[in-house]
Design a protein around this motif. Structure first.
Motif, PDB file in Angstrom:
ATOM      1  N   CYS A 129       0.929  -1.062   0.111  1.00 35.65           N
ATOM      2  CA  CYS A 129      -0.011   0.116  -0.019  1.00 35.65           C
ATOM      3  C   CYS A 129       0.959   1.154  -0.074  1.00 35.65           C
ATOM      4  O   CYS A 129       2.055   1.123   0.483  1.00 35.65           O
ATOM      5  CB  CYS A 129      -1.074  -0.045   1.376  1.00 35.65           C
ATOM      6  N   THR A 174       0.871   3.384   2.056  1.00 36.41           N
ATOM      7  CA  THR A 174       1.171   3.592   3.598  1.00 36.41           C
ATOM      8  C   THR A 174       2.547   2.882   3.575  1.00 36.41           C
ATOM      9  O   THR A 174       3.634   3.217   4.267  1.00 36.41           O
ATOM     10  CB  THR A 174       0.328   2.841   4.415  1.00 36.41           C
ATOM     11  N   HIS A 177      -1.007  -5.061   5.721  1.00 33.36           N
ATOM     12  CA  HIS A 177      -2.304  -4.814   6.446  1.00 33.36           C
ATOM     13  C   HIS A 177      -3.432  -5.100   5.256  1.00 33.36           C
ATOM     14  O   HIS A 177      -4.753  -4.986   5.634  1.00 33.36           O
ATOM     15  CB  HIS A 177      -2.577  -3.398   6.875  1.00 33.36           C
ATOM     16  N   GLU A 178      -3.053  -5.626   4.334  1.00 34.44           N
ATOM     17  CA  GLU A 178      -3.999  -5.812   3.057  1.00 34.44           C
ATOM     18  C   GLU A 178      -3.687  -7.291   2.776  1.00 34.44           C
ATOM     19  O   GLU A 178      -2.791  -7.174   1.861  1.00 34.44           O
ATOM     20  CB  GLU A 178      -4.112  -4.787   1.949  1.00 34.44           C
ATOM     21  N   GLU A 212      -9.443  -4.794   1.124  1.00 31.23           N
ATOM     22  CA  GLU A 212      -8.947  -3.579   2.259  1.00 31.23           C
ATOM     23  C   GLU A 212      -8.997  -2.175   1.339  1.00 31.23           C
ATOM     24  O   GLU A 212      -9.950  -1.443   1.864  1.00 31.23           O
ATOM     25  CB  GLU A 212      -7.865  -3.958   2.841  1.00 31.23           C
TER      26      GLU A 212
HETATM   27 ZN    ZN Z   1      -3.440   0.568   2.797  1.00 35.82          ZN
END
Ligand code: ZN
Ligand code: ZN
Length: 339
Positions: free
Chosen positions: A37, A39, A59-60, A146
């Protein structure tokens, strides 16, 4: 098992660690795909305001359920079932948790951001965070539910209604997923970017109106698209200049939603916000409701995730994956890791 740790900005290391122990309220997932991502790119570059190294990002992600803790409602999950995970760990006690807005929990911890995430073979998570999926969904699409949920939540925050004109600043993954979510709500979407290549992806995805703000005057182009201007502007870049721009071009009585992550304070023309009765709204993550909607949109064929998947690397090549993104910024959308 193997995990990929960002040990310092710019450098990943592969580590051999013990497989996680499954607590009574947890579900163990064998990770299959994990997305990279914006991020993660920020933290790779040492520029994310709320993430520090060392960290195992991710996180995804998607995978299959391989173990179910003793206190988990057994009827909800089955072994070998496909799943994704809502990566927000929340306290459940603060004011916003109590009223269901746990995406802005006072003690929010995000997997892969404030605690180790899914760039590894196995991850054990609280069962409440597990989203079971139907078999037909690819692991790649499942790993992108996500970011799609991010777009769906933003559209909700922006109170988008049928027939509204929506402007999305930034033709990246989030901008393009948000645009699709807004179209599902019946909005007429326009995407702005400075890159012709990124805008051509928007056109491929069927977004009707695109504006190249490096070549065209945004307001002139908006006037040609909508005689009453734009109802909601979504800033999906997270740069001071585009935040400022989104306020400067906002029609009287309209909304501006800040979706992009900004790593500094920005001076804003409060006079314009006041004089134009603008609504300036912040936006963060999603709740389960948005995740469920994301799952349904994909099931109904209303969101195109596949055409945003640029390239997949093996987990062991994580360093190359991040370098690839840095090198081909203009033409790269979602890069996934195969675990
Ligand atoms: Zn993300
Ligand atoms: Zn909370």
């Amino acid at each position: 098992m193997i995990q990929a740790k960002l040990v310092q900005s710019g450098r990943f290391e592969l580590e051999e660690v013990a497989k996680p122990q499954v607590r009574a309220n947890e579900v163990l997932i064998r990770v299959k795909n994990a997305g990279i991502c914006g991020t993660d790119i920020h933290s790779f570059n040492g520029k994310h305001p709320f993430i520090s190294t060392p960290i195992v990002p991710g996180h995804e992600f998607s995978g299959v359920i391989v173990e179910i803790g003793q206190e988990v409602p057994q009827e909800m999950f089955s072994i070998d079932q496909k799943a994704t995970v809502e990566p927000s760990l929340v306290c459940g006690k603060c004011y916003n948790c109590q009223i269901g807005r746990y995406n802005i929990c006072d003690h929010l911890i995000v997997l892969g951001c404030q605690t180790d995430g899914a760039f590894k073979e196995f991850i054990s998570v609280p069962w409440q965070k597990v989203v079971p999926l139907d078999d037909f969904m690819s692991f790649e699409d499942a790993a992108m539910l996500e970011p799609l949920a991010v777009g769906i939540h933003a559209v909700e925050i922006g109170k988008v209604n049928r027939g509204d004109h929506v402007l999305v600043i930034g033709s990246g993954v989030i901008g393009l997923l948000l645009a699709q979510a807004a179209e599902v709500r019946g909005a007429i979407v326009t995407i702005v970017d400075i890159s012709e290549k990124r805008l051509s992806k928007a056109i491929d995805l069927g977004i009707k109106n695109v504006i190249n703000s490096s070549k065209e005057d945004i307001l002139t182009s908006i006037n040609m698209i909508s005689k009453n201007g734009i109802d909601t502007i979504f800033e999906c870049v997270g740069h001071p200049s585009t935040i400022l721009q989104s306020i400067e071009i906002a029609r009287k009585g309209s909304r501006v939603v800040i979706v992009g992550v900004v790593n500094e304070g920005v001076m804003l023309p409060v006079n314009l916000i006041q004089d134009r009765e603008l609504e300036l709204l912040g936006d963060l993550m999603y709740t389960k409701k948005d995740f469920d909607k994301a799952k349904n949109l994909v099931a109904e064929g209303k969101a195109n995730l596949k055409d945003l998947q640029t390239k997949t690397f093996d987990l062991k090549d994580v360093q190359s994956a991040f370098e690839f993104i840095e090198q081909y910024k203009d033409t790269t959308f979602k890069v996934l890791l195969r675990v």
